[in-house]
Design a protein around this motif. Sequence first.
Motif, PDB file in Angstrom:
ATOM      1  N   HIS A 124       0.149   0.815   7.522  1.00 56.31           N
ATOM      2  CA  HIS A 124       0.088   2.154   6.905  1.00 56.31           C
ATOM      3  C   HIS A 124      -0.230   2.166   5.417  1.00 56.31           C
ATOM      4  CE1 HIS A 124       1.571   4.074  10.582  1.00 56.31           C
ATOM      5  NE2 HIS A 124       2.432   3.067  10.675  1.00 56.31           N
ATOM      6  N   LEU A 125      -0.220   1.037   4.740  1.00 51.52           N
ATOM      7  CA  LEU A 125      -0.456   1.028   3.296  1.00 51.52           C
ATOM      8  C   LEU A 125      -1.883   0.588   2.993  1.00 51.52           C
ATOM      9  CD1 LEU A 125       2.923  -0.572   2.103  1.00 51.52           C
ATOM     10  CD2 LEU A 125       2.312   1.850   2.237  1.00 51.52           C
ATOM     11  N   HIS A 126      -2.671   1.492   2.435  1.00 50.21           N
ATOM     12  CA  HIS A 126      -4.061   1.186   2.129  1.00 50.21           C
ATOM     13  C   HIS A 126      -4.215   0.418   0.819  1.00 50.21           C
ATOM     14  CE1 HIS A 126      -5.593   3.541   5.476  1.00 50.21           C
ATOM     15  NE2 HIS A 126      -4.864   4.567   5.092  1.00 50.21           N
ATOM     16  N   ASN A 127      -3.315   0.680  -0.120  1.00 52.19           N
ATOM     17  CA  ASN A 127      -3.380  -0.012  -1.406  1.00 52.19           C
ATOM     18  C   ASN A 127      -3.077  -1.491  -1.207  1.00 52.19           C
ATOM     19  OD1 ASN A 127      -1.970  -1.135  -3.976  1.00 52.19           O
ATOM     20  ND2 ASN A 127      -3.034   0.698  -4.706  1.00 52.19           N
ATOM     21  N   VAL A 128      -3.984  -2.362  -1.642  1.00 46.45           N
ATOM     22  CA  VAL A 128      -3.832  -3.783  -1.350  1.00 46.45           C
ATOM     23  C   VAL A 128      -2.588  -4.370  -2.004  1.00 46.45           C
ATOM     24  CG1 VAL A 128      -5.282  -4.569  -3.285  1.00 46.45           C
ATOM     25  CG2 VAL A 128      -5.051  -5.984  -1.225  1.00 46.45           C
ATOM     26  N   TRP A 129      -2.205  -3.866  -3.175  1.00 48.47           N
ATOM     27  CA  TRP A 129      -1.019  -4.392  -3.851  1.00 48.47           C
ATOM     28  C   TRP A 129       0.260  -4.025  -3.108  1.00 48.47           C
ATOM     29  CZ3 TRP A 129      -1.691  -8.163  -7.056  1.00 48.47           C
ATOM     30  CH2 TRP A 129      -2.887  -8.256  -7.755  1.00 48.47           C
ATOM     31  N   LEU A 130       0.283  -2.803  -2.571  1.00 47.92           N
ATOM     32  CA  LEU A 130       1.445  -2.409  -1.769  1.00 47.92           C
ATOM     33  C   LEU A 130       1.501  -3.212  -0.471  1.00 47.92           C
ATOM     34  CD1 LEU A 130       1.453   1.482  -2.218  1.00 47.92           C
ATOM     35  CD2 LEU A 130       2.904  -0.222  -3.352  1.00 47.92           C
ATOM     36  N   ALA A 131       0.330  -3.494   0.112  1.00 49.68           N
ATOM     37  CA  ALA A 131       0.292  -4.312   1.326  1.00 49.68           C
ATOM     38  C   ALA A 131       0.764  -5.737   1.042  1.00 49.68           C
ATOM     39  CB  ALA A 131      -1.124  -4.330   1.896  1.00 49.68           C
ATOM     40  N   ILE A 132       0.402  -6.248  -0.132  1.00 48.26           N
ATOM     41  CA  ILE A 132       0.870  -7.584  -0.509  1.00 48.26           C
ATOM     42  C   ILE A 132       2.385  -7.606  -0.630  1.00 48.26           C
ATOM     43  CG2 ILE A 132       0.951  -9.194  -2.457  1.00 48.26           C
ATOM     44  CD1 ILE A 132      -2.050  -8.692  -2.854  1.00 48.26           C
ATOM     45  N   GLY A 169       4.514  -5.414   0.822  1.00 47.54           N
ATOM     46  CA  GLY A 169       5.139  -5.131   2.115  1.00 47.54           C
ATOM     47  C   GLY A 169       5.003  -6.255   3.116  1.00 47.54           C
ATOM     48  N   PHE A 170       3.765  -6.703   3.358  1.00 46.46           N
ATOM     49  CA  PHE A 170       3.524  -7.757   4.342  1.00 46.46           C
ATOM     50  C   PHE A 170       3.740  -9.140   3.734  1.00 46.46           C
ATOM     51  CE2 PHE A 170       0.898 -10.769   6.732  1.00 46.46           C
ATOM     52  CZ  PHE A 170       1.235 -10.462   8.041  1.00 46.46           C
ATOM     53  N   PHE A 172       9.280  -4.340   8.761  1.00 40.25           N
ATOM     54  CA  PHE A 172       8.737  -3.662   7.582  1.00 40.25           C
ATOM     55  C   PHE A 172       7.371  -4.255   7.205  1.00 40.25           C
ATOM     56  CE2 PHE A 172       8.078  -2.851   3.107  1.00 40.25           C
ATOM     57  CZ  PHE A 172       8.474  -1.524   2.962  1.00 40.25           C
ATOM     58  N   GLY A 173       7.217  -5.574   7.360  1.00 41.70           N
ATOM     59  CA  GLY A 173       5.949  -6.207   7.026  1.00 41.70           C
ATOM     60  C   GLY A 173       4.792  -5.658   7.838  1.00 41.70           C
ATOM     61  N   PHE A 174       4.999  -5.479   9.134  1.00 40.34           N
ATOM     62  CA  PHE A 174       3.914  -4.957   9.978  1.00 40.34           C
ATOM     63  C   PHE A 174       3.672  -3.472   9.735  1.00 40.34           C
ATOM     64  CE2 PHE A 174       4.298  -8.922  12.307  1.00 40.34           C
ATOM     65  CZ  PHE A 174       2.959  -9.195  12.554  1.00 40.34           C
ATOM     66  N   LEU A 175       4.726  -2.726   9.451  1.00 43.44           N
ATOM     67  CA  LEU A 175       4.530  -1.313   9.118  1.00 43.44           C
ATOM     68  C   LEU A 175       3.725  -1.173   7.831  1.00 43.44           C
ATOM     69  CD1 LEU A 175       8.063   0.171   9.956  1.00 43.44           C
ATOM     70  CD2 LEU A 175       5.972   0.260  11.342  1.00 43.44           C
ATOM     71  N   ALA A 176       3.978  -2.056   6.877  1.00 39.34           N
ATOM     72  CA  ALA A 176       3.210  -2.027   5.625  1.00 39.34           C
ATOM     73  C   ALA A 176       1.746  -2.357   5.872  1.00 39.34           C
ATOM     74  CB  ALA A 176       3.822  -3.018   4.634  1.00 39.34           C
ATOM     75  N   LEU A 177       1.484  -3.377   6.680  1.00 37.78           N
ATOM     76  CA  LEU A 177       0.109  -3.758   6.993  1.00 37.78           C
ATOM     77  C   LEU A 177      -0.623  -2.637   7.723  1.00 37.78           C
ATOM     78  CD1 LEU A 177      -1.595  -6.376   6.599  1.00 37.78           C
ATOM     79  CD2 LEU A 177      -1.060  -6.941   8.971  1.00 37.78           C
TER      80      LEU A 177
END
Length: 459
Positions: free
Chosen positions: A132-140, A142-143, A125-130
Motif C-alpha cells: 500500500h505504500l507508493h513512496n519508496v522511503w516508506l516502503a523501505i 515498512g518492508f 506490517f512488512g507486506f502491508l507496507a509493500l
Amino acid sequence: MTAEPVSASNTAPATGSRYREITDEHGRIYRVGETDRDILGHSRKFMVYLPWAAMMAISVFEYAYGSAEDTLSSAHGWTQSNTFWILSVWVFFQAGVAFPAGWLREKGIMPARRAMYVGAFMCLFGFLALSHLHNVWLAIIGFGVIGGLGSGFVYATCINMVGKWYPERKGGRTGFVNGGFAYGSLPFIFIFNYAFDTSNYHRVLDMIGVYVLIVVLVCAFFFRDPPKNWWPSDIDPLAKSGNSKSRAALEKNPPAVKQYTPMEAIKTGQLPLMWLSLVLTAGVSIFGISFQVDFAKEVGFGPLVAASSMGVMAVINGVGRAVVGWMSDLWGRKASLILVIVVLGLAQFGIIWAGDIHSEALFLVFAFLSGFGGGAFYPMFAALTPDYFGENFNATNYGLVYSGKLISGLFGGGLGSMVVGAWGYNGAYALAGGISMLSALVALLLRQPGRNEKAVSLT
C-alpha cells in the motif's frame, strides 16, 4: 575421561523430574537425567517441525521477492535500483537483529515464544507496507526495516531452537529447519511470475502477510527452550555412547570444550573468522537470488526458464541445507562447509558459460548448483557455532556470526546492482565466483578452540 558429579541429584522445578550435573575433563557441565518428554510433555521432534514450518512461512520475504520486482516497479513507479535497495535493507535488518534477539532471549527479556509473536505482527506490517505504500522511503521503512526485523526475530528464534534441543546431532536437523527458509518460497515464486500483476497486487500481498502471521503465531504457541546445559538422557556425553548415528556425529563433531560467552568466543579468533567467511559467502548467495531471473531474461531465456531457474534454486537451496547438514554429521562440519562454498563459487562461472552459449539446460544445471551451495552454508555455520562455543550462549554467539549477513546484503544486492551496471552480468558473476573462493580459503583456517590439532582436523 571421567565424570565428576557436581550435584548427585536435583529436582527440576518446572517438571518435577530428577537430574544430575556432570563435568568432563575440560570442566564443561552436562545436565543429564531428564528426557525431552519430562520437559515438554512430548517428543523434542516438535522443536524441529514447528520451527521448520515457521521458516517456510517467512521464506517468501527473501527468496520470492526477486520474482515480484517487475510488478512492484510498475505498480509503484519504482526503478530497478529502488527495488534492489528495499531487499538490501530487509537483509540488513533481518540479519542485524539476530544478535540483540539472542541477547534478549538469553536474558529472559524476550523468550522464544514472545519473540515469535512480535516477529509475526512485524512481518504482516512488512507486506502491508509493500502493498500500500507508493513512496519508496516508506516502503523501505515498512518492508525493509520493520519486515526485516520481524522476519529476523522469527529466523533467529527458530534456528537456535534446534541446536538447544539436539546438542548431540544438530547438523541434519539444523539443515532441515534452515531448508524451509528457501523452498517454502516455491509456490510464491510461481505466483509472482504468473499470477501477480498491477490489477491484483494489493490482494496478493495482503493475503501473503496474513498467511505469514497465522503460521508463525500457531508455531510460536508451542515454543519452549530446554534448561541450560541440558543433554539427552539416553546419550552419555563423556563416553559418547548412544546409537551409532549419535556416536559417529560426536566423534566427527566433538562438543565444545566449554560454554563460551560472546566475548570469550570473539577472543578465540574463530568467531571473527566465521563472521568473515559468512559475509563473503552470503554476499554471493544474495547476489544470485537478486539477479538470476534478470540475467536469464537478459540473455534471452523465456519466462518459464527464468521462473524455473529461481524455483530450482529455491528448492535445491533448501533441500541442500538438509542434505549437507546430515552429511556434516558423518563427514565433519568444517569439511562440509568448505565443499559447499567451493561449489557455490564454481556455479557462478558456470552460469556465465551457460549464458554465453545460450544453453537453457546448462543454465538450469548451474542454477541447481548455485542453489545448493548458496543455501547449504547457513546450517553449517549454525551448527559449527555451538560445536565450537557451546549451546548456552548460542543465541548470541550465532547472532554475532549471522550478523555478517547484514554486510552481505549491501554488497550482494544494492552494490551488486552497481557492479552489474558497470561491468555487466558476466563481470559481476565472475567477481562473485572469486569472492566465494576467497571465502573457502578463510574457512580453511577454522579450528575448534581448546582441542589439540589432531582432534580439530575432524571438525
